[in-house]
Design a protein around this motif. Structure first.
Motif, PDB file in Angstrom:
ATOM      1  N   ARG A 157      60.894  16.550   5.465  1.00 44.98           N
ATOM      2  CA  ARG A 157      61.284  15.574   5.654  1.00 44.98           C
ATOM      3  C   ARG A 157      60.202  13.944   5.600  1.00 44.98           C
ATOM      4  NH1 ARG A 157      66.014  16.631   5.028  1.00 44.98           N
ATOM      5  NH2 ARG A 157      66.659  15.776   7.059  1.00 44.98           N
ATOM      6  N   LYS A 207      48.793  17.027   7.878  1.00 45.79           N
ATOM      7  CA  LYS A 207      50.484  17.834   7.838  1.00 45.79           C
ATOM      8  C   LYS A 207      49.740  19.171   8.942  1.00 45.79           C
ATOM      9  CE  LYS A 207      52.598  16.751   3.587  1.00 45.79           C
ATOM     10  NZ  LYS A 207      52.524  16.598   2.600  1.00 45.79           N
ATOM     11  N   GLU A 251      56.671  13.855   4.039  1.00 46.04           N
ATOM     12  CA  GLU A 251      56.258  13.191   2.773  1.00 46.04           C
ATOM     13  C   GLU A 251      55.396  12.562   2.478  1.00 46.04           C
ATOM     14  OE1 GLU A 251      60.055  13.179   0.353  1.00 46.04           O
ATOM     15  OE2 GLU A 251      61.289  14.936   0.977  1.00 46.04           O
TER      16      GLU A 251
END
Length: 65
Positions: free
Chosen positions: A29, A39, A32
């Motif tokens: 979350r 990532k 995002e």
């Protein structure tokens, strides 16, 4: 000191499966809008701490290992 992975790995292994799931969900979350390259770098760091940690984060982010 260049050992950045032992302590987070130990902490991860102390967590219950439910706590680990919450960690994965919170991580996804909060990442995002972050570029996929970042990532993947984070997943790699998690993998070095504990393979299950990295896999859980990757799965939560929808990124195949």
């Amino acid at each position: 000191d260049n050992d950045y992975y032992t302590q987070p790995g130990k902490l991860f292994r102390l967590m219950s499966p439910d706590q680990q799931r919450v960690l994965f969900e919170n991580t996804a979350r909060n990442m995002e809008g972050v570029p996929e390259e970042i990532k993947r770098r984070h997943i790699n760091n998690c993998l070095q701490a504990d393979p299950a940690y990295g896999k859980g984060v990757a799965d939560a982010l929808g990124i195949a290992l």
